[in-house]
Design an enzyme around this catalytic site. Structure first.
Site, PDB file in Angstrom:
ATOM      1  N   CYS A  91      23.928  16.763   0.162  1.00 23.30           N
ATOM      2  CA  CYS A  91      24.550  15.822   1.039  1.00 23.30           C
ATOM      3  C   CYS A  91      24.574  14.223   0.458  1.00 23.30           C
ATOM      4  CB  CYS A  91      24.032  16.042   2.254  1.00 23.30           C
ATOM      5  SG  CYS A  91      22.373  15.712   2.827  1.00 23.30           S
ATOM      6  N   HIS A 110      20.444  15.225   6.945  1.00 18.32           N
ATOM      7  CA  HIS A 110      21.737  15.609   6.642  1.00 18.32           C
ATOM      8  C   HIS A 110      22.642  13.989   6.538  1.00 18.32           C
ATOM      9  CE1 HIS A 110      25.705  17.313   5.601  1.00 18.32           C
ATOM     10  NE2 HIS A 110      26.196  16.533   6.765  1.00 18.32           N
ATOM     11  N   ASN A 148      32.271  14.060   5.947  1.00 18.69           N
ATOM     12  CA  ASN A 148      30.772  14.895   6.062  1.00 18.69           C
ATOM     13  C   ASN A 148      31.305  16.037   5.459  1.00 18.69           C
ATOM     14  OD1 ASN A 148      28.767  16.513   6.938  1.00 18.69           O
ATOM     15  ND2 ASN A 148      29.290  15.735   8.997  1.00 18.69           N
TER      16      ASN A 148
END
Length: 317
Positions: free
Chosen positions: A20, A117, A132
């Site tokens: 991420c 994250h 995202n």
């Protein structure tokens, strides 16, 4: 969604493994500039630098303070990667960031960390988007949602970093400046369902906290306030991170309604809140409120803001 929709001009990377941080950096910069190997090299470089500063000549073999085996990278690695572009990351809780905390919309982008994250909130033209990597694509956000979301997660101790500096210009910046993204239309069936849920939400919360008649919202901004408030309610186990944004929207709104019907402060109940990062509470800080008390305070703040919006609208009339 049409192929000509300006939102398709936004560079987007889907989640791979736990990369991420890589995805967040590339989506912030709007180009596939970093690979896992690049960030790994930066993490090793940061580890060596820290070992020299701390005088640790014999570090634990294979252990890194800036990355792990799953592909997660620390904020120090992200900061180092952005130095190349003269960009700086500063925690929004830093006293120097008070202007951004009071008015989040004045920034151009934020990098956020929720439960290890990384994802990005970035502005293209005059519109905000959530980038995202666990979602299906860029998500258009209202200004109200951005303000409420950042305020809520910041108050719960999550890590929000203001991106300072001039972001590289992208095709999406130019296109969306000229042709703003049109919010998707709500089908009559979905709109009817939303109105029903909103009415119940405002009635229950309004009656519980004495916030007036609890009339349903009659403006988009008030709806955004309710949705943003509901979206801030996440479960403790972090299961939402792998679900679609549409599912999260509906599920969290349902949870907000259920919470509004829970016993009040005189009858404490176990209410799920955003978990607080261990490293986010500064030394000497007071212990956080109990779940029930914190939830009561959050709902009270929301109702006060909602009533203020209604009064301002009435004054304008």
């Amino acid at each position: 969604m049409s192929k000509d929709d300006p939102i398709n001009s936004i560079f987007f990377e889907h989640q791979e493994a736990a990369l991420c941080a890589q995805h967040a950096l590339n989506m912030l910069l709007q180009d596939a500039l970093y690979k896992w190997q690049d960030l790994r090299d930066l993490a090793i470089q940061m580890d060596k630098m820290e070992q020299q500063i701390l005088g640790n000549a014999n570090p634990t073999p294979g252990r890194s303070e800036n990355m792990n085996e799953s592909g997660y990278f620390s904020i120090q690695v992200l900061e180092k990667a952005l130095e190349t572009f003269s960009l700086k990351l500063t925690n929004i809780e830093n006293p120097a960031m008070v202007d951004y905390k009071n008015n989040p919309l004045t920034a151009r982008a934020y990098i956020c960390n929720l439960r290890e994250h990384w994802f990005v909130l970035r502005k293209f033209g005059n519109q905000w988007f959530e980038l995202n990597s666990v979602n299906r694509g860029p998500k258009l956000l209202s200004d109200t949602y951005v303000s409420m979301f950042l305020h809520q997660v910041s108050s719960e101790g999550y890590s929000i970093f203001v991106v300072q500096g001039v972001l590289p210009r992208s095709d999406a910046d130019d296109l969306i400046s000229l042709c703003p993204v049109v919010p998707p239309k709500v089908t009559p069936k979905k709109e009817q369902k939303l109105e029903k849920v909103m009415t119940k939400f405002f009635n229950t919360v309004g009656k519980r906290l004495g916030g007036g008649s609890g009339a349903p919202p009659d403006s988009q901004e008030e709806k955004d306030l309710a949705i943003a408030f509901a979206m801030s309610m996440e479960t403790k186990d972090g299961s939402e991170v792998s679900r679609s944004s549409a599912e999260i929207d509906e599920e969290n709104l349902r949870k907000a309604i259920e919470l509004s019907q829970a016993p009040g402060p005189s009858e404490p109940a176990e209410i799920p809140l955003l978990t607080r990062s261990r490293s986010s509470t500064p030394p000497g800080a007071s212990e956080p409120f109990s779940n029930a008390e914190q939830q009561r305070r959050d709902r009270q703040k929301f109702l006060e803001r909602f009533e203020k919006k209604k009064e301002e609208r009435n004054d304008e009339k």
